[in-house]
Design a protein around this motif. Structure first.
Motif, PDB file in Angstrom:
ATOM      1  N   ASP A   1      51.198  13.371  81.966  1.00 33.66           N
ATOM      2  CA  ASP A   1      50.916  13.340  83.397  1.00 33.66           C
ATOM      3  C   ASP A   1      49.412  13.412  83.616  1.00 33.66           C
ATOM      4  O   ASP A   1      48.749  14.284  83.036  1.00 33.66           O
ATOM      5  N   LYS A   2      48.896  12.522  84.426  1.00 38.20           N
ATOM      6  CA  LYS A   2      47.481  12.510  84.798  1.00 38.20           C
ATOM      7  C   LYS A   2      46.572  12.657  83.583  1.00 38.20           C
ATOM      8  O   LYS A   2      46.504  11.778  82.755  1.00 38.20           O
ATOM      9  N   ASN A   3      45.895  13.782  83.464  1.00 41.73           N
ATOM     10  CA  ASN A   3      44.945  13.995  82.368  1.00 41.73           C
ATOM     11  C   ASN A   3      45.583  14.625  81.129  1.00 41.73           C
ATOM     12  O   ASN A   3      44.878  14.979  80.192  1.00 41.73           O
TER      13      ASN A   3
ATOM     14  N   SER B   1      47.335  13.629  78.203  1.00 41.73           N
ATOM     15  CA  SER B   1      47.646  12.364  77.530  1.00 41.73           C
ATOM     16  C   SER B   1      48.565  12.521  76.323  1.00 41.73           C
ATOM     17  O   SER B   1      49.172  11.541  75.887  1.00 41.73           O
TER      18      SER B   1
END
Length: 148
Positions: free
Chosen positions: A34-36, A38
């Motif tokens: 999710d988002k940052n 990885s």
């Protein structure tokens, strides 16, 4: 002996890794990003298993393990139970290999140059514990943030 302390630390932290993976309420969330964030917890777990089996098992224990590092980050959806089995097998391997090392072995040069300079086997085994703990912390946060 320092090997007994190392065995205790690896055993403690691999048991915690197993507990973290088993603590996911939704198995599919092990593989979530999710988002940052990885790297999923599953991929971090595979990375730790591969890392330890390569650097301790293959290099010090002559287990014949062949590492496929790229798969540690690309494989997905391995069942939770299979991950915990791999963790348990890794813990057993480490206990076996470390029980065969003497304090003199720890003072010897590690058989691979992993970083820029040569290092002792003892130093590298300590490094590997810190690497395990770094990713263990990431997995803990991953679970608490994304297993909802």
């Amino acid at each position: 002996m320092i090997t007994e302390s190392l065995q205790s630390l690896y055993n403690r932290d691999l048991n915690k890794l197993k507990t973290e993976i088993e603590a996911y309420q939704k198995e599919e969330n092990i593989w979530k990003t999710d988002k940052n964030i990885s790297n999923s917890a599953g991929n971090l777990c595979l990375h730790l298993i591969g890392n330890l089996n390569h650097f301790i098992g293959a290099q010090l224990g002559n287990t014949g393990y062949i590492r496929h590092r790229e798969l540690e980050f690309s494989l997905k959806d391995i069942p939770q139970a299979e991950l915990t089995e791999k963790i348990e097998a890794t813990a057993t391997m480490i206990d076996t290999v470390l029980s065969q090392l003497s304090d003199e072995d720890l003072k010897k040069e590690y058989p691979l140059v992993v970083f820029e300079d040569k290092m002792t086997t003892g130093y590298f085994l300590i490094h590997l514990v810190t690497h395990l703990d770094y990713h263990l912390g990431q997995i803990n946060y991953h679970r608490r943030l994304l297993d909802i």
